[in-house]
Design an enzyme around this catalytic site. Structure first.
Site, PDB file in Angstrom:
ATOM      1  N   GLY A 816      21.922 -22.428  59.845  1.00  0.00           N
ATOM      2  CA  GLY A 816      21.758 -20.988  59.746  1.00  0.00           C
ATOM      3  C   GLY A 816      21.142 -20.393  60.988  1.00  0.00           C
ATOM      4  O   GLY A 816      20.843 -21.098  61.962  1.00  0.00           O
ATOM      5  N   LYS A 833      14.126 -18.348  59.179  1.00  0.00           N
ATOM      6  CA  LYS A 833      15.156 -19.361  59.412  1.00  0.00           C
ATOM      7  C   LYS A 833      16.064 -19.393  58.199  1.00  0.00           C
ATOM      8  O   LYS A 833      15.645 -19.784  57.105  1.00  0.00           O
ATOM      9  CB  LYS A 833      14.504 -20.720  59.648  1.00  0.00           C
ATOM     10  CG  LYS A 833      15.432 -21.753  60.235  1.00  0.00           C
ATOM     11  CD  LYS A 833      14.621 -22.974  60.675  1.00  0.00           C
ATOM     12  CE  LYS A 833      15.480 -23.970  61.425  1.00  0.00           C
ATOM     13  NZ  LYS A 833      14.682 -25.127  61.885  1.00  0.00           N
ATOM     14  N   ASP A 936      13.755 -35.029  67.161  1.00  0.00           N
ATOM     15  CA  ASP A 936      14.550 -33.976  67.806  1.00  0.00           C
ATOM     16  C   ASP A 936      13.684 -33.172  68.768  1.00  0.00           C
ATOM     17  O   ASP A 936      13.722 -31.941  68.793  1.00  0.00           O
ATOM     18  CB  ASP A 936      15.178 -33.064  66.758  1.00  0.00           C
ATOM     19  CG  ASP A 936      16.279 -32.183  67.353  1.00  0.00           C
ATOM     20  OD1 ASP A 936      16.782 -32.545  68.449  1.00  0.00           O
ATOM     21  OD2 ASP A 936      16.622 -31.155  66.756  1.00  0.00           O
TER      22      ASP A 936
END
EC number: 2.7.11.22
Length: 1157
Positions: A816, A833, A936
Site C-alpha cells: 500500500g 501506511k 530490510d
C-alpha cells in the site's frame, strides 16, 4: 403472553445455550403451549427417554380424556353452566382434598359460564366459536398457571392416584430415619470425599470446573455421612422418603390438586433412570446419583435433604427443611406437569408453623424451587439439575433443552418457577459454570421471566455454589437466603437465582399470574398467606431487592466475561488504596458492590450459628477452601458499614444481611478462629481469582508462605502470627497463593464488573495491604498505569481514517501507499501506511501482520512508533461488506536517508554521519537483543526528522529468530539487492543478525560517498560488484563459504583482492575501521551491532549533544519524492547536450565511485 415472550427473550439473552435450541421440537411445542394456551395442546411426540415414553404412554388416556372433555365442552357450549360444573366436578372428583384451593377457580368458572349463557340470546355458530375461543383463553390462563405442559397433562391422573397413595402419615421408621440425620453441619468436606459419584473434579471451584460447573449441571450433591456430609448422597434415599412423608403430614390438606396428582408412580421413581417426578407431594423421590449417573428422579428433593442434613440444627429444623423440600419436589412436578399449586405447597408449608417458618428463611432451609423444573421431557431433569455426574453429555443436552423451554413457556414458568431455579434449568446450572458470579447472571435472567418464581424462591435458597460460603446463622440468611445456607454445592445452585430476581419482576409476574386464571389468583393468595409469618422479613427483603435491581442486571450482563472479574479486582484494589489513605485508623472500606471477604466471620460471632457445629462457618466453605461466591444477592452493597480494625468484636449488619463485610478489617479477631480452626485442613487460601490451589499445595504449605507483595506481607505476616497463628486460617489472614504472584500480575485489560465474588478475592490482598501499611499504596498505581497503557491498544481499529486529513503521499510499500496526514483531534502529523485488502484470497498481508506484531513488542527511541490502526469504514459491517483498507498510524518523520542523500540538499559531515550511525546501530542492537532480524535495512527505511533524530522503520520483513537454533532455515530472498550480504547471495538460509550488520555497513559507506556502494541488477552481478571492493568469497578468507548452496555455481572470471581500505581511504580512520569490520565477507567474523557501538568511532558519540544537521525544512525528502525528482531530472538531461550530462557525474575526494568504472 407478552410478558412470557419477554421473559423468554431475557433468559435467552443471558443464557449460554445457543439459540438454535429453540428450533427443537420440544421447545417449539412448549412455546406453542405458551402461545396457544394449554387448550391447544397437541399430542406430544415420543419422549426421548424410554422411561419417559413409558410414563407418557401410561398417562395418555389422561390426555385423551382432557381432549374429549374439551371437545364435549365445545359441543355443550349451549349449556355453559353445565360445562362449568362439569369442569369443576372433574377437577374436584380427582382431588377432593384440593377443594380449598380449587373452590375459587370452580366458582369463577361457573359464574363465567352463566354470564356467557345469559348474555347470549341464541347459541349460533358464531357464538359457539366465540365461546370456544373464550373458553380456550380462560383455560389457557388457568392452565398456564398450573403449568399444564403438553408432556405433563398426560400424567395428571397417575400423579393424582399416586399422590393419594402416598398421603399416608409418616411411619415411625421414616421419622427415625429423619431424626437420625445429622443436625449440625459437619466440617468442610475433604477433597477425597467431596463427591462420591459425580464426574466433576473433586474440588468444586466455579471458575475452574468446566465439566461439573457447566451451565446445565449444578455441583454435585455430597454425602451427609462422610467427611463431606454436607453433601449427602448415599443416605439421601431414606432421608428423602422420611422427610417427604413427614412433610406430607403437614401439607397434605393444603396441597393443590394438580401438584399432588401429577407425580408418576412410585415405581418409576425407584429406578435411577425413572421420571423426575416424585410419587407424591410428600415423598421426595430417592436420590439416584449415588447409585448411577442417570437421571435421579428426586434429585431435587435429594438435594434438599442433604442440605437440611447439613444445616439443620435440630430435628425440628430438619422437618421444616423436609417440608420445604417436599413442596419443592411438587414444585418440580407442578412446574412441568401443569400443577399450578405447587406454589401453594411451599407457601402453605411455610405457613403451617411460624416457628418452622423461622427456619424456612434460614440458610439451612433447602431452597423451595428445585422440583419445579422436573419436566418429564427428559430423563432425570431433577437429576440433571442436581447431580453433577451428568455434567458432561447430559448437561449440555439438558441445558439446551430445558433452559430454553422453561424460559419460553409462560405456563411452565408461571408459578412454578417461583420454587425452581430461575425459570429455566440452564440458568441454574449455568450459574455453576461461571462460579460465584452466576447468581447475578441468572438472577437477572430469571427476573426477566414472567413467573412467580421470585416469590417463594426469594426466600428459598441461597445461590448454588455460593451457598456454601455462608453459615447457617438465621440472621445472616435473614429471609432472603441471600447468604443462603452452605448448601451442597449443587443443591441450592439452581435455587438462588430466583431469590436474586428483582422485586419488579416479582410484581410483574404476580400480576401475570392473577390475570392468567383464578387458580393462579388462588395460588397468589395462598402465597401471600404463606408469607405472612415473615411478612416483615419479606418487606425488608423487597426493599433491598429494589436497591439491587440495577446491580443484578449489571451482574448478569458482565459476569459473562471471565476477564472482567480480574479488572474488578484492580478497581477494588484502587478504591481500597484510596480508603487506606483516607482512613488513618486503618478501617477497611469495601468497594461499593463488594461483599464480605469472609462470609463466615459474622456467623462466628453470631449466637445463632448451629450449636452442634464446632465450625459453623467452616461448614459453609467448599472443600478447596474457597467460599461459594454466589449467595450475596441482597447485601446493601452501597452502604456496608465497616468497623474499625481496632474493634475487638465483629459488628454484623443485619439490615443488609451482610454476612461479613463488617468483619473484613478485623485482622486480629479471635472470633475468626473457630470458623476455620476445625476445617483448616480442608480450607485453602482463596486466591485473587477464587481459583483452587495448584496440585500438591495445601494450606499448611502456605501457612507461613510469604506474600508475593513484599510491602504488604511484611506486616500482615506479623499480624497473622500474633493473632491466631496457623489456626486462624481466615481468608483475611492467609498469605497470597504462590500461583498468582500478587495482584500486580493481574490483567488490567478488562472492564470492571461489580460481582461480589470479584470483591472477595481482592479483599484478601487489600487486607494485607492495610496491615502492611502505606507501602502498598505505592505499588498499586503501577498496575493501574500498566492497565491504562494496555487499554490504549484496545482502541486500535475503532477509529476511522476520516479523523485524519490526508496531505500528501510520501511513499509506497509492498502492500500500500504511505501518506502524510494530520490528526484532527491532536493536530499532530502522522504517517498513514495503507494496507490494502483487495486480494481477498490472500487475506491480510503477512508483512503487515508481522510489522504490527513486532512493533507492538518493540519500544525504543530509535525505532519508529506505531500509534494505532484505523480503517477506512465507519463500522465493521461496512468494512466487511466493502473489503476496505487498514491504515497503520505511525509518528511522522520528515525525511528518509535516501531522499536526503539523493536530494543534494544536505552535506553530512563526519559528525553527522557518526550521529546517524550511532542511532541506527542503537536501534538495530535493540532489535537483535530482542531476537528480531530486520532483514530490510536500507536508506529509504532509515527515517530522520528535522531535529536530527533517526529511527529504523519498515518491519514488514522482520521476524523473530532463534539464537539457540542456528540450524533453522529462513527465507533467502530478503533485503534489497544493493544491501544484501554475500552469504544470502550464495543461498544461505541459516543466517543471523550479521545480515543486518552488512546492510548497516553499506549505509555507512553510502553516507560518505553519497550513493549506494554496491549497485547491480542481479544477484550474481551484485556478488561480482561486492567482490571488486571486498574481495572474492574464497575459502581462504571465508572458510565456510564452500558449504553454501550456490558456491559451486559461482563462476567468477577472476579472483579479486580486498581493496576496501584503498577505495575509502578518504574516510576517517576510526570510521574506516568500522566499515571494514562491518563489510567482512565471513558473517562469523563480521562485527555485531553491540560491538560496533563500542567501536572507537562511535563510543563517545552522543546524538543528543551533537548539533542538528542542516536539513531542508521546507521540503520533506522521501524516497518517492526523490524518485519523481530523479525522473524529472532525467527527462531534462535527455534534452541537454552530452557534455552537460557527463559533467553531472559525481565524484568525491578524487575517488571514482563504484559503478562508474
Amino acid at each position: 403472553m407478552h410478558a412470557s415472550s419477554a421473559a423468554a427473550t431475557a433468559l435467552v439473552e443471558y443464557s449460554d445455550v445457543s439459540s438454535e435450541d429453540f428450533s427443537d421440537q420440544e421447545a417449539g411445542d412448549l412455546d406453542a403451549d405458551a402461545g396457544k394456551g394449554a387448550g391447544n395442546i397437541k399430542k406430544p411426540k415420543p419422549a426421548p427417554d424410554n422411561q419417559f415414553s413409558k410414563g407418557r404412554l401410561d398417562a395418555k388416556p389422561d390426555k385423551e380424556g382432557y381432549d374429549n372433555y374439551r371437545s364435549r365442552r365445545a359441543e355443550d357450549s349451549s349449556d355453559p353452566v353445565a360445562a362449568g360444573s362439569r369442569q369443576t366436578s372433574s377437577s374436584e372428583a380427582t382431588n377432593p382434598r384440593e377443594e380449598p384451593s380449587q373452590a375459587s377457580n370452580t366458582s369463577k368458572d361457573e359464574l363465567w359460564g352463566r354470564e356467557i349463557y345469559m348474555s347470549s340470546d341464541s347459541i349460533d355458530t358464531d357464538e359457539l366459536e366465540a365461546e370456544m375461543k373464550r373458553q380456550k383463553r380462560k383455560k389457557q390462563k388457568k392452565e398456564k398457571h398450573k403449568h399444564k405442559s403438553k408432556k405433563k397433562s398426560k400424567k395428571r391422573k397417575k400423579k393424582r392416584a399416586k399422590s393419594y397413595s402416598s398421603i399416608d402419615s409418616m411411619s415411625d421408621n421414616d421419622i427415625n430415619a429423619l431424626l437420625d440425620r445429622r443436625y449440625t453441619p459437619p466440617t468442610a468436606p475433604s477433597k477425597s470425599n467431596e463427591r462420591t459419584v459425580s464426574a466433576a473434579p473433586s474440588s468444586f471451584t466455579p471458575h475452574n470446573l468446566k465439566e461439573s460447573s457447566s451451565p446445565a449441571t449444578p455441583p454435585p450433591v455430597r454425602r451427609p455421612n462422610t467427611n463431606s456430609n454436607y453433601y449427602g448422597e448415599s443416605s439421601l434415599e431414606t432421608a428423602n422418603s422420611a422427610l417427604g412423608s413427614n412433610l406430607q403430614v403437614t401439607v397434605t390438606n393444603k396441597q393443590s390438586i394438580s401438584n399432588r396428582l401429577r407425580s408418576p408412580p412410585p415405581s418409576s421413581r425407584s429406578s435411577g433412570n425413572g421420571p423426575r417426578f416424585g410419587n407424591s407431594p410428600r415423598t421426595p423421590p430417592p436420590s439416584h446419583y449415588s447409585s448411577s449417573g442417570g437421571g435421579g428422579v428426586g434429585s431435587g428433593s435429594v438435594v434438599r435433604d442433604s442440605r437440611s442434613s447439613r444445616y439443620v440444627n435440630s430435628p425440628h429444623k430438619e422437618d421444616v427443611s423436609a417440608h420445604h423440600r417436599s413442596s419443592h419436589d411438587h414444585g418440580y412436578q407442578g412446574r412441568y406437569s401443569g400443577a399450578g399449586s405447587s406454589s401453594h405447597d411451599t407457601r402453605k408449608v411455610k405457613r403451617l408453623s411460624p416457628e418452622l417458618d423461622r427456619y424456612n428463611h434460614q440458610p439451612s432451609t433447602p431452597p423451595h424451587k428445585r422440583r419445579k423444573f422436573s419436566d418429564g421431557r427428559e430423563v432425570g431433569l431433577g437429576n440433571f439439575e442436581h447431580s453433577r455426574h451428568h455434567s458432561g453429555k447430559y448437561e449440555r443436552y439438558s441445558r439446551d433443552r430445558y433452559s430454553r423451554r422453561s424460559s419460553r413457556s409462560p405456563s411452565v414458568q408461571h408459578s412454578r418457577s417461583r420454587q425452581s431455579p430461575s425459570g429455566g434449568l440452564s440458568s441454574g446450572s449455568n450459574a455453576f459454570r461461571h462460579g460465584g458470579s452466576h447468581k447475578h447472571k441468572y438472577g437477572t435472567t430469571v427476573s426477566s421471566t414472567p413467573s412467580h418464581t421470585t416469590r417463594t424462591s426469594k426466600r428459598a435458597s441461597g445461590t448454588g455454589t455460593s451457598g456454601d460460603r455462608y453459615s447457617r446463622s438465621p440472621r445472616t440468611s435473614s429471609r432472603y437466603m441471600e447468604s443462603s445456607p452452605p448448601s451442597p454445592v449443587g443443591a441450592s445452585g439452581s435455587h438462588h437465582y430466583h431469590h436474586r430476581r428483582s422485586p419488579r419482576m416479582r410484581q410483574r409476574t404476580r400480576g401475570d399470574s392473577r390475570r392468567r386464571s383464578p387458580s393462579s389468583a388462588s395460588s397468589e393468595s395462598s402465597a401471600s398467606r404463606s408469607r405472612s409469618p415473615t411478612s416483615r422479613d419479606l418487606k425488608h427483603k423487597r426493599e433491598e431487592y429494589i436497591k439491587k435491581i440495577s446491580e443484578t442486571s449489571l451482574f448478569a450482563e458482565l459476569v459473562k466475561d471471565r476477564h472482567k472479574r480480574q479488572k474488578a479486582l484492580k478497581e477494588i484494589i484502587e478504591r481500597q488504596e484510596e480508603n487506606s489513605n483516607s482512613n488513618s485508623n486503618g478501617a477497611l472500606t469495601i468497594n461499593d458492590n463488594s461483599s464480605s471477604v469472609d462470609g463466615n466471620t459474622p456467623n462466628a460471632a453470631d449466637g445463632r450459628s448451629a450449636p452442634g457445629s464446632g465450625t459453623p462457618a467452616a461448614a459453609s466453605t467448599t472443600s478447596n477452601g474457597l467460599q461459594a461466591l454466589g449467595s450475596k444477592p441482597d447485601l446493601d452493597l452501597n452502604n456496608i458499614p465497616m468497623p474499625n480494625k481496632q474493634n475487638d468484636s465483629v459488628v454484623s449488619n443485619p439490615a443488609s444481611n451482610a454476612d461479613v463485610p463488617d468483619s473484613v478489617a478485623q485482622l486480629k479477631q479471635p472470633l475468626l478462629v473457630p470458623p476455620f480452626s476445625a476445617s483448616k485442613n480442608n480450607i485453602k487460601p482463596k486466591s485473587l481469582t477464587s481459583l483452587p490451589l495448584p496440585p500438591g499445595m495445601n494450606v499448611l504449605d502456605l501457612a507461613g508462605a510469604r506474600s508475593p507483595s513484599p510491602g504488604q506481607k511484611k506486616e500482615s505476616d506479623e499480624k497473622n502470627v500474633t493473632s491466631s497463628g496457623s489456626a486462624n486460617k481466615s481468608v483475611l489472614n492467609l498469605p497470597m497463593p504462590p500461583v498468582i504472584p500478587g495482584s500486580e500480575e493481574l490483567s488490567g485489560d478488562d472492564d470492571v464488573i461489580d460481582s461480589p465474588e470479584d470483591f472477595d478475592a481482592p479483599a484478601v490482598g487489600t487486607v494485607h495491604g492495610h496491615g502492611g501499611g502505606p507501602g502498598t499504596t505505592r505499588q498499586r498505581p503501577v498496575i493501574l498505569n500498566r492497565r491504562d497503557s494496555r487499554n490504549n491498544v484496545r482502541d486500535w481499529g475503532e477509529r476511522c481514517v476520516d479523523v485524519f486529513e490526508m496531505i500528501a503521499q510520501i511513499g509506497e510499500g509492498t502492500y500500500g501507499q504511505v501518506y502524510k496526514a494530520r490528526d484532527h483531534h491532536t493536530n499532530d502529523m502522522v504517517a498513514l501506511k495503507k494496507v490494502r485488502l483487495e486480494h481477498e484470497k490472500e487475506g491480510f498481508p503477512i508483512t503487515a501482520v508481522r510489522e504490527i506484531k513486532i512493533l507492538r513488542q518493540l519500544n525504543h527511541r530509535n525505532i519508529v512508533n506505531l500509534h494505532e490502526i484505523v480503517t477506512d469504514k465507519q463500522d465493521a459491517v461496512e468494512f466487511r461488506k466493502d473489503k476496505g483498507s487498514f491504515y497503520l498510524v505511525f509518528e511522522y518523520m520528515d525525511h528518509d536517508l535516501m531522499g536526503l542523500l539523493e536530494s543534494g540538499m544536505v552535506d553530512f559531515n563526519e559528525e553527522n554521519n557518526a550521529s546517524i550511525m550511532k542511532q541506527l546501530l542503537d536501534g538495530l542492537n535493540y532489535c537483535h537483543k530482542k531476537n528480531f532480524l530486520h532483514r530490510d535495512i536500507k536508506c529509504s527505511n532509515i527515517l530522520m526528522n528535522n531535529r536530527g533524530k533517526v529511527k529504523l522503520a519498515d518491519f514488514g520483513l522482520a521476524r523473530l529468530y532463534n539464537a539457540d537454533d542456528r540450524e533453522r532455515p529462513y527465507t533467502n530472498k530478503v533485503i534489497t539487492l544493493w544491501y544484501r550480504p554475500p552469504e544470502l547471495l550464495l543461498g544461505e538460509e541459516r543466517y543471523g543478525p550479521s545480515i543486518d550488520v552488512w546492510s548497516c555497513g553499506c549505509i555507512l559507506g553510502e553516507l560518505f560517498v553519497k550513493r549506494p556502494l554496491f549497485q547491480a541488477n542481479a544477484e550474481m552481478a551484485q556478488l561480482e560488484t561486492i567482490s571488486k571492493i571486498c574481495g572474492s568469497p574464497v575459502p581462504a578468507v571465508w572458510p565456510n563459504v564452500i558449504k553454501l548452496p550456490l558456491f559451486h555455481t559461482l563462476k567468477q572470471k577472476k579472483t579479486h583482492r580486498r581493496r576496501l581500505r584503498e577505495d575509502f581511504e578518504f574516510m576517517p580512520a576510526p570510521a574506516l575501521d568500522l566499515l571494514d569490520k562491518m563489510l567482512d565477507l565471513d558473517p562469523d567474523k563480521r562485527i555485531t551491532a553491540e560491538d560496533a557501538l563500542r567501536s572507537p568511532w562511535l563510543r563517545k558519540i552522543n546524538p543528543d549533544e551533537m548539533p542538528t544537521p542542516q536539513l531542508p525544512t521546507w521540503q520533506d525528502c522521501h524516497e518517492l519524492w526523490s524518485k519523481k525528482r530523479r525522473r524529472q531530472m532525467r527527462e531534462q538531461q535527455e534534452s541537454l547536450p552530452p557534455t552537460v550530462i557527463a559533467s553531472t557525474k559525481y565524484q568525491q575526494h578524487g575517488a571514482t565511485m563504484v559503478g562508474d568504472a
